[in-house]
Motif scaffolding. Structure first.
Motif, PDB file in Angstrom:
ATOM      1  N   SER A  15      51.367 -12.115   7.414  1.00  0.00           N
ATOM      2  CA  SER A  15      50.502 -12.578   6.327  1.00  0.00           C
ATOM      3  C   SER A  15      49.047 -12.271   6.621  1.00  0.00           C
ATOM      4  O   SER A  15      48.290 -11.859   5.735  1.00  0.00           O
ATOM      5  N   TYR A  41      44.552 -11.940  -7.231  1.00  0.00           N
ATOM      6  CA  TYR A  41      45.637 -12.918  -7.172  1.00  0.00           C
ATOM      7  C   TYR A  41      46.365 -12.832  -5.824  1.00  0.00           C
ATOM      8  O   TYR A  41      46.644 -13.848  -5.191  1.00  0.00           O
ATOM      9  N   MET A  42      46.672 -11.621  -5.391  1.00  0.00           N
ATOM     10  CA  MET A  42      47.378 -11.452  -4.117  1.00  0.00           C
ATOM     11  C   MET A  42      46.541 -11.947  -2.940  1.00  0.00           C
ATOM     12  O   MET A  42      47.068 -12.580  -2.023  1.00  0.00           O
ATOM     13  N   GLU A  45      46.746 -15.630  -2.901  1.00  0.00           N
ATOM     14  CA  GLU A  45      48.049 -16.054  -2.385  1.00  0.00           C
ATOM     15  C   GLU A  45      48.098 -15.940  -0.863  1.00  0.00           C
ATOM     16  O   GLU A  45      48.595 -16.843  -0.174  1.00  0.00           O
ATOM     17  N   THR A  48      46.119 -18.630   0.736  1.00  0.00           N
ATOM     18  CA  THR A  48      46.883 -19.881   0.667  1.00  0.00           C
ATOM     19  C   THR A  48      47.869 -19.961   1.827  1.00  0.00           C
ATOM     20  O   THR A  48      48.025 -21.007   2.453  1.00  0.00           O
ATOM     21  N   ARG A  49      48.525 -18.865   2.123  1.00  0.00           N
ATOM     22  CA  ARG A  49      49.478 -18.842   3.242  1.00  0.00           C
ATOM     23  C   ARG A  49      48.795 -19.101   4.570  1.00  0.00           C
ATOM     24  O   ARG A  49      49.409 -19.621   5.499  1.00  0.00           O
ATOM     25  N   ALA A  56      41.011 -19.056  -1.038  1.00  0.00           N
ATOM     26  CA  ALA A  56      42.103 -18.883  -2.009  1.00  0.00           C
ATOM     27  C   ALA A  56      41.628 -19.274  -3.400  1.00  0.00           C
ATOM     28  O   ALA A  56      41.855 -18.541  -4.372  1.00  0.00           O
ATOM     29  N   PHE A  60      41.622 -16.883  -6.707  1.00  0.00           N
ATOM     30  CA  PHE A  60      42.411 -17.268  -7.881  1.00  0.00           C
ATOM     31  C   PHE A  60      41.494 -17.417  -9.100  1.00  0.00           C
ATOM     32  O   PHE A  60      41.871 -17.049 -10.207  1.00  0.00           O
ATOM     33  N   GLN A  76      48.979 -17.828 -14.379  1.00  0.00           N
ATOM     34  CA  GLN A  76      49.537 -18.041 -13.047  1.00  0.00           C
ATOM     35  C   GLN A  76      48.436 -18.416 -12.055  1.00  0.00           C
ATOM     36  O   GLN A  76      48.614 -19.315 -11.230  1.00  0.00           O
ATOM     37  N   ARG A  80      47.956 -21.914  -9.851  1.00  0.00           N
ATOM     38  CA  ARG A  80      47.713 -21.944  -8.411  1.00  0.00           C
ATOM     39  C   ARG A  80      46.435 -22.724  -8.090  1.00  0.00           C
ATOM     40  O   ARG A  80      46.381 -23.451  -7.099  1.00  0.00           O
TER      41      ARG A  80
END
Length: 92
Positions: A15, A41-42, A45, A48-49, A56, A60, A76, A80
């Motif tokens: 990640s 967006y990626m 994400e 976030t991980r 994040a 977003f 989406q 998030r």
């Protein structure tokens, strides 16, 4: 894949490497607005991980507010953002 195998160390490593590559693309490549929405967006994400909720949230928001992007991706990203707000409230 690593998450499915319950290999937390490799999950975090993979990640983190993916995040580095996506941020590099964000900072160095020219893409159209729709691709930028997906890229943001990626990145959100992946942050976030890594449990980096401030970064994040920033990405977003960029995905959500992209006027040239798709409404599905904007929605989406908005969902998030709501999830991150909830996580931050529960950690206080």
């Amino acid at each position: 894949l690593y998450q499915d195998c319950e290999d937390e160390v490799m999950y975090q490593y993979a990640s983190g490497k993916a995040l580095e590559d996506y941020v590099h693309a964000y900072e160095n490549f020219r893409v159209n607005d729709k691709q930028m929405q997906h890229l943001c967006y990626m990145i959100g994400e992946l942050y976030t991980r890594q449990e980096d909720f401030d970064n994040a949230r920033q990405f977003f928001y960029l995905a959500k507010s992209n006027k040239a992007g798709t409404t599905v991706m904007s929605r989406q990203a908005e969902l998030r953002l709501d999830e991150i707000k909830s996580i931050k409230r529960s950690s206080i």
